[in-house]
Design a protein around this motif. Structure first.
Motif, short mmCIF file in Angstrom:
data_model
loop_
_atom_site.label_atom_id
_atom_site.label_comp_id
_atom_site.label_asym_id
_atom_site.label_seq_id
_atom_site.Cartn_x
_atom_site.Cartn_y
_atom_site.Cartn_z
N PHE A 37 0.81 -1.22 0.00
CA PHE A 37 0.00 0.00 0.00
C PHE A 37 0.84 1.27 0.00
O PHE A 37 0.59 2.19 -0.78
CB PHE A 37 -0.95 0.01 1.19
CG PHE A 37 -1.89 1.19 1.18
CD1 PHE A 37 -2.94 1.25 0.27
CD2 PHE A 37 -1.73 2.24 2.07
CE1 PHE A 37 -3.80 2.34 0.25
CE2 PHE A 37 -2.59 3.32 2.06
CZ PHE A 37 -3.63 3.37 1.14
N MET A 38 1.85 1.33 0.83
CA MET A 38 2.66 2.55 0.91
C MET A 38 3.54 2.72 -0.31
O MET A 38 3.78 3.83 -0.77
CB MET A 38 3.50 2.53 2.19
CG MET A 38 2.68 2.53 3.47
SD MET A 38 1.52 3.91 3.60
CE MET A 38 2.66 5.30 3.77
N ARG A 39 4.07 1.63 -0.84
CA ARG A 39 4.81 1.64 -2.11
C ARG A 39 5.91 2.69 -2.15
O ARG A 39 5.97 3.52 -3.07
CB ARG A 39 3.84 1.82 -3.27
CG ARG A 39 2.80 0.71 -3.34
CD ARG A 39 1.96 0.75 -4.58
NE ARG A 39 1.21 -0.48 -4.73
CZ ARG A 39 0.76 -0.94 -5.89
NH1 ARG A 39 0.99 -0.27 -7.00
NH2 ARG A 39 0.09 -2.07 -5.95
N GLY A 40 6.75 2.64 -1.15
CA GLY A 40 7.90 3.55 -1.13
C GLY A 40 7.69 4.81 -0.31
O GLY A 40 8.67 5.48 0.05
N GLU A 41 6.45 5.17 -0.02
CA GLU A 41 6.18 6.33 0.83
C GLU A 41 6.40 5.93 2.29
O GLU A 41 5.93 4.88 2.73
CB GLU A 41 4.75 6.81 0.65
CG GLU A 41 4.43 7.33 -0.74
CD GLU A 41 5.02 8.70 -1.00
OE1 GLU A 41 5.45 9.36 -0.02
OE2 GLU A 41 5.06 9.11 -2.17
#
Length: 346
Positions: A108-112
């Motif tokens: 869900f966050m995908r790098g954030e």
């Protein structure tokens, strides 16, 4: 948690160690395994571990330690059987929390590192036995940026404050994440439609829903649900993510957005899934529908392997979730449950 990244061999080794532990210390499970002719000597692969029918969590205590020694018990909502709720006992939540954080960050966050979040679900203090309340609380605490907030309290959804927040982040061009139960989104969209409101959230915003509608809202087909989400919040369906989880598991599955239906769900390396004929317990041929069985290594205290009542089809990269068991498949699940109860109470 061990990390079986070496493939099936390492996963298999850990699954077999857990099976031996649960066979010894979870006597209800032991009786069922013995009825099936399965012991630590005969089970040589994780696919051979007897799958416990999911409704067994409603009727029996599945725990390797006494329930009174458990830090938390998560309970099902009771929407399918209002007379009984499933109970999943956790001696501690370290494994559950680690599982959630690792996979949520990736899917869900995908790098954030952090995003400002709005939660459309009650807090863990309001629902201490809800695995979803705990899960979403972890999401906010571990990944929520300043200004993250809950929008459901003792008096229901605070739509006015939520709309003010959405208008603010829209003006500021700040990416925003809205997370909650699927039915909470339906209630919110209905309210927005009544007020003639809609939003166009900044690029990088994303929506996250979990679960079905559970009789808590009107029912929507998946493609229509995500079409309405996109129209209401200005977030493309490709940035609308669905989580498939259950109280009886300690690991969650995700899709990669809902631009097309049906989506493919997949989990991390510490969970494996099969599609089976619930009467025989055998895998169905590739391309055919079967009932989903999940083997979750994070389920260290209850049982690793669960026969659900969900129909799916195994595909490259995961499985497609196709609805609830009906007809012969539902009868097969019921027969498996009857066999489990007979063995457990012998």
């Amino acid at each position: 948690m061990s990390r079986p990244q070496g493939g099936d061999d390492e996963f298999n080794a850990i699954a077999l160690r857990l099976f031996t532990h649960q066979f010894r210390h979870n006597l209800v499970f032991q009786h069922y395994c013995q009825q099936q002719g399965k012991t630590a000597r005969t089970v040589k692969h994780w696919r051979d571990i007897p799958a416990v029918p999911i409704n067994a969590f409603k009727d029996l205590t599945l725990s390797c330690v006494p329930p009174e020694r458990c830090e938390r018990v998560f309970m099902t909502s009771g929407t399918t059987r209002i007379d009984s709720k499933g109970r999943h006992y956790h001696p501690h939540l370290r494994v559950y929390d680690h599982s959630m954080k690792l996979h949520f960050a990736e899917r869900f966050m995908r790098g954030e590192k952090r995003l400002r979040m709005g939660i459309l679900f009650p807090t863990g203090n309001m629902m201490p036995n809800s695995s979803l309340a705990h899960y979403l609380g972890l999401a906010l605490h571990e990944f929520g940026a300043d200004g993250s907030s809950y929008f459901i309290g003792p008096k229901g959804m605070d739509t006015e404050r939520l709309c003010e927040t959405l208008a603010q982040v829209q003006r500021d061009g700040e990416p925003y994440a809205l997370l909650g139960a699927s039915y909470s989104f339906v209630h919110l969209m209905d309210e927005l439609q009544q007020q003639g409101l809609g939003f166009s959230l900044a690029p990088g915003s994303r929506l996250f829903d979990t679960g079905g509608f559970k009789g808590q809202s009107r029912e929507l087909a998946a493609d229509e649900f995500y079409r309405q989400l996109s129209a209401s919040f200005g977030v493309p369906a490709s940035a609308c993510f669905n989580m498939y989880g259950m109280t009886e598991l300690s690991t969650q599955f995700y899709d990669n957005g809902n631009a097309t239906q049906p989506t493919v769900k997949s989990g991390p390396h510490w969970i494996r899934s099969r599609t089976v004929d619930p009467i025989t317990g055998q895998d169905v041929p590739a391309g055919e529908r079967g009932v989903l069985v999940h083997c979750d290594l994070a389920n260290f205290n209850s049982v690793t392997t669960i026969l659900t009542e969900d129909v799916g089809e195994t595909v490259d990269g995961g499985f497609m979730l196709l609805g609830r068991a009906q007809g012969v498949q539902a009868k097969g699940c019921s027969m498996a449950m009857d066999a489990f109860l007979q063995a457990a109470r012998a």
